[in-house]
Motif scaffolding. Structure first.
Motif, PDB file in Angstrom:
ATOM      1  N   ALA A  39       0.787  -1.231  -0.125  1.00  0.00           N
ATOM      2  CA  ALA A  39       0.136  -0.160  -0.028  1.00  0.00           C
ATOM      3  C   ALA A  39       0.922   1.151  -0.071  1.00  0.00           C
ATOM      4  CB  ALA A  39      -0.899   0.257   1.178  1.00  0.00           C
ATOM      5  N   THR A  40       2.190   1.035   0.147  1.00  0.00           N
ATOM      6  CA  THR A  40       3.099   2.215  -0.071  1.00  0.00           C
ATOM      7  C   THR A  40       2.745   3.142  -1.165  1.00  0.00           C
ATOM      8  OG1 THR A  40       4.600   0.904   1.068  1.00  0.00           O
ATOM      9  CG2 THR A  40       5.358   3.032   0.147  1.00  0.00           C
ATOM     10  N   ASP A  41       2.536   4.455  -0.911  1.00  0.00           N
ATOM     11  CA  ASP A  41       2.413   5.512  -1.970  1.00  0.00           C
ATOM     12  C   ASP A  41       3.247   5.346  -3.219  1.00  0.00           C
ATOM     13  OD1 ASP A  41       0.170   6.187  -0.434  1.00  0.00           O
ATOM     14  OD2 ASP A  41       0.905   7.976   0.332  1.00  0.00           O
ATOM     15  N   SER A  42       4.571   5.024  -2.993  1.00  0.00           N
ATOM     16  CA  SER A  42       5.616   5.275  -4.054  1.00  0.00           C
ATOM     17  C   SER A  42       5.235   4.295  -5.000  1.00  0.00           C
ATOM     18  CB  SER A  42       7.010   5.419  -3.407  1.00  0.00           C
ATOM     19  OG  SER A  42       7.258   3.996  -2.701  1.00  0.00           O
ATOM     20  N   ASP A  94       6.240  12.160 -11.594  1.00  0.00           N
ATOM     21  CA  ASP A  94       5.623  13.110 -11.041  1.00  0.00           C
ATOM     22  C   ASP A  94       6.640  14.199 -10.235  1.00  0.00           C
ATOM     23  OD1 ASP A  94       6.397  12.403  -8.540  1.00  0.00           O
ATOM     24  OD2 ASP A  94       4.283  11.432  -8.287  1.00  0.00           O
ATOM     25  N   SER A  95       6.354  15.202  -9.501  1.00  0.00           N
ATOM     26  CA  SER A  95       6.972  16.025  -9.033  1.00  0.00           C
ATOM     27  C   SER A  95       7.972  15.623  -7.920  1.00  0.00           C
ATOM     28  CB  SER A  95       6.278  17.388  -8.478  1.00  0.00           C
ATOM     29  OG  SER A  95       5.510  17.022  -7.531  1.00  0.00           O
ATOM     30  N   ARG A  96       7.606  14.404  -7.617  1.00  0.00           N
ATOM     31  CA  ARG A  96       8.658  13.863  -6.607  1.00  0.00           C
ATOM     32  C   ARG A  96       9.450  13.029  -7.086  1.00  0.00           C
ATOM     33  NH1 ARG A  96       4.350  10.621  -3.228  1.00  0.00           N
ATOM     34  NH2 ARG A  96       3.651  10.260  -5.378  1.00  0.00           N
ATOM     35  N   GLY A  97       9.514  12.829  -8.360  1.00  0.00           N
ATOM     36  CA  GLY A  97      10.423  11.710  -8.960  1.00  0.00           C
ATOM     37  C   GLY A  97       9.794  10.565  -8.954  1.00  0.00           C
ATOM     38  N   VAL A  98       8.646  10.143  -9.017  1.00  0.00           N
ATOM     39  CA  VAL A  98       8.007   9.112  -8.660  1.00  0.00           C
ATOM     40  C   VAL A  98       7.261   8.777 -10.273  1.00  0.00           C
ATOM     41  CG1 VAL A  98       6.256   7.461  -7.656  1.00  0.00           C
ATOM     42  CG2 VAL A  98       7.578   9.067  -6.471  1.00  0.00           C
ATOM     43  N   ALA A 133       5.749  -4.767  -9.011  1.00  0.00           N
ATOM     44  CA  ALA A 133       6.579  -3.684  -8.425  1.00  0.00           C
ATOM     45  C   ALA A 133       6.975  -4.296  -7.197  1.00  0.00           C
ATOM     46  CB  ALA A 133       6.170  -2.372  -8.450  1.00  0.00           C
ATOM     47  N   SER A 134       8.376  -3.771  -6.862  1.00  0.00           N
ATOM     48  CA  SER A 134       8.795  -3.939  -5.395  1.00  0.00           C
ATOM     49  C   SER A 134       9.094  -2.453  -4.803  1.00  0.00           C
ATOM     50  CB  SER A 134      10.046  -4.830  -5.277  1.00  0.00           C
ATOM     51  OG  SER A 134      11.248  -4.283  -6.335  1.00  0.00           O
ATOM     52  N   ASP A 135       9.443  -2.495  -3.446  1.00  0.00           N
ATOM     53  CA  ASP A 135       9.265  -1.342  -3.086  1.00  0.00           C
ATOM     54  C   ASP A 135      10.893  -0.432  -3.479  1.00  0.00           C
ATOM     55  OD1 ASP A 135       9.361   0.940  -1.106  1.00  0.00           O
ATOM     56  OD2 ASP A 135      10.207  -0.290   0.605  1.00  0.00           O
ATOM     57  N   GLY A 136      10.569   0.773  -3.993  1.00  0.00           N
ATOM     58  CA  GLY A 136      11.592   1.363  -4.511  1.00  0.00           C
ATOM     59  C   GLY A 136      11.761   1.489  -6.166  1.00  0.00           C
ATOM     60  N   ASP A 137      11.101   0.523  -6.845  1.00  0.00           N
ATOM     61  CA  ASP A 137      11.201   0.429  -8.257  1.00  0.00           C
ATOM     62  C   ASP A 137      10.940   1.730  -8.877  1.00  0.00           C
ATOM     63  OD1 ASP A 137      12.121  -2.038  -7.686  1.00  0.00           O
ATOM     64  OD2 ASP A 137      10.487  -2.965  -8.750  1.00  0.00           O
ATOM     65  N   SER A 138       9.701   2.309  -8.521  1.00  0.00           N
ATOM     66  CA  SER A 138       8.937   3.493  -9.020  1.00  0.00           C
ATOM     67  C   SER A 138      10.053   4.917  -8.859  1.00  0.00           C
ATOM     68  CB  SER A 138       7.706   3.741  -8.600  1.00  0.00           C
ATOM     69  OG  SER A 138       7.661   3.968  -7.201  1.00  0.00           O
ATOM     70  N   GLU A 139      10.874   4.956  -7.838  1.00  0.00           N
ATOM     71  CA  GLU A 139      11.327   6.178  -7.575  1.00  0.00           C
ATOM     72  C   GLU A 139      12.693   6.511  -8.188  1.00  0.00           C
ATOM     73  OE1 GLU A 139      11.127   6.697  -3.027  1.00  0.00           O
ATOM     74  OE2 GLU A 139      10.024   4.850  -3.088  1.00  0.00           O
ATOM     75  N   LYS A 140      12.829   7.581  -8.849  1.00  0.00           N
ATOM     76  CA  LYS A 140      14.297   8.072  -9.518  1.00  0.00           C
ATOM     77  C   LYS A 140      15.253   8.117  -8.698  1.00  0.00           C
ATOM     78  CE  LYS A 140      15.101  11.037 -13.336  1.00  0.00           C
ATOM     79  NZ  LYS A 140      14.640  12.193 -14.220  1.00  0.00           N
ATOM     80  N   ALA A 141      15.067   8.326  -7.689  1.00  0.00           N
ATOM     81  CA  ALA A 141      16.248   8.221  -6.585  1.00  0.00           C
ATOM     82  C   ALA A 141      17.052   7.399  -6.342  1.00  0.00           C
ATOM     83  CB  ALA A 141      15.697   9.125  -5.293  1.00  0.00           C
ATOM     84  N   TYR A 142      16.519   6.095  -6.538  1.00  0.00           N
ATOM     85  CA  TYR A 142      17.201   4.878  -6.321  1.00  0.00           C
ATOM     86  C   TYR A 142      17.930   4.108  -7.675  1.00  0.00           C
ATOM     87  CZ  TYR A 142      14.700   5.066  -1.822  1.00  0.00           C
ATOM     88  OH  TYR A 142      13.986   5.449  -0.760  1.00  0.00           O
ATOM     89  N   LEU A 143      17.720   4.956  -8.724  1.00  0.00           N
ATOM     90  CA  LEU A 143      18.278   4.442  -9.828  1.00  0.00           C
ATOM     91  C   LEU A 143      19.420   4.410 -10.034  1.00  0.00           C
ATOM     92  CD1 LEU A 143      16.000   5.655 -12.878  1.00  0.00           C
ATOM     93  CD2 LEU A 143      16.298   3.411 -12.252  1.00  0.00           C
ATOM     94  N   LEU A 144      20.164   3.187 -10.229  1.00  0.00           N
ATOM     95  CA  LEU A 144      21.700   2.903 -10.409  1.00  0.00           C
ATOM     96  C   LEU A 144      22.034   2.845 -12.125  1.00  0.00           C
ATOM     97  CD1 LEU A 144      22.491   0.037  -7.750  1.00  0.00           C
ATOM     98  CD2 LEU A 144      23.124   2.560  -7.728  1.00  0.00           C
TER      99      LEU A 144
END
Length: 214
Positions: A39-42, A94-98, A133-144
């Motif tokens: 249920a995490t928003d990200s 989006d504006s949060r990098g998600v 999806a797993s936790d963090g997949d949608s967030e640009k900040a975690y990309l390697l």
């Protein structure tokens, strides 16, 4: 001589340095590579949309697939993102990098648990998996690393059903025989691309695949 359970634990820790997805998460910019969608928003929920006529006239290739590796506490996670580009021809955030959920979908292989136990066991025997999806997949900040390829509507309509079928027939995860990179490699080979060994670290796997094909 070490007791058998200590030898097993040591072997599992050694295996964690080679391939697959990590099971723990803490600290800044580290996330659980194998955590199932919750249920995490990200988290991006599957969009499950088909290409429409709207907007196609502005972009010759309005859709995309992105082969990706993201950060985690140990060696990371490999997965794919696919969907519709924004009006400027970019992957939609989006504006949060998600990633924008209504325009994107995520697929990746990971153990179906947030517990460390299945991840440790998965370096010896296959364990039940999930393929979303797993936790963090949608967030640009975690990309390697990433390799994003624009697609025509016809190309998109061909690859998406294959990914969905691959998800349906991938019930187990094993770090050495069929891990997250092996899942991504199947998608890439179906599209005609060369792939490196799935035992490469996720970041190296994506970077090497991009180099092999470009």
């Amino acid at each position: 001589m070490l007791p058998s359970f200590l030898r097993l634990a040591a072997a599992a820790c050694l295996c964690l340095a080679f391939a697959g997805c990590t099971s723990t998460a803490s600290g800044n910019n580290t996330v659980m590579a194998g955590a199932p969608a919750n249920a995490t928003d990200s988290l991006v929920q599957p969009a499950a949309f088909a290409p429409s006529e709207e907007g196609q006239s502005r972009l010759a290739k309005p859709y995309f697939i992105s082969f990706r590796a993201r950060n985690a506490e140990s060696y990371g996670h490999t997965f794919v993102v696919f969907g519709r580009l924004d009006a400027s021809g970019h992957v939609p955030y989006d504006s949060r990098g998600v990633l924008v959920p209504s325009m994107t979908e995520i697929a990746g292989l990971h153990p179906a648990s947030t517990s460390v136990v299945p991840y440790m066991l998965g370096h010896f025997v296959p364990v039940p998996s999930e393929t979303g999806a797993s936790d963090g997949d949608s967030e640009k900040a975690y990309l390697l690393a990433e390799w994003t390829i624009p697609l025509t509507a016809a190309q998109y309509n061909e690859i998406v059903p294959y990914i969905h079928k691959l998800q349906a027939r991938s019930p187990v995860w094993n770090a050495l025989t069929y891990n997250c990179s092996a899942f991504v490699a199947d998608v890439a080979r179906h599209m005609g691309y060369k792939t490196p060994s799935p035992l490469h670290l996720p970041r190296d796997f994506i970077n090497d695949m991009r180099k092999m094909n470009t």
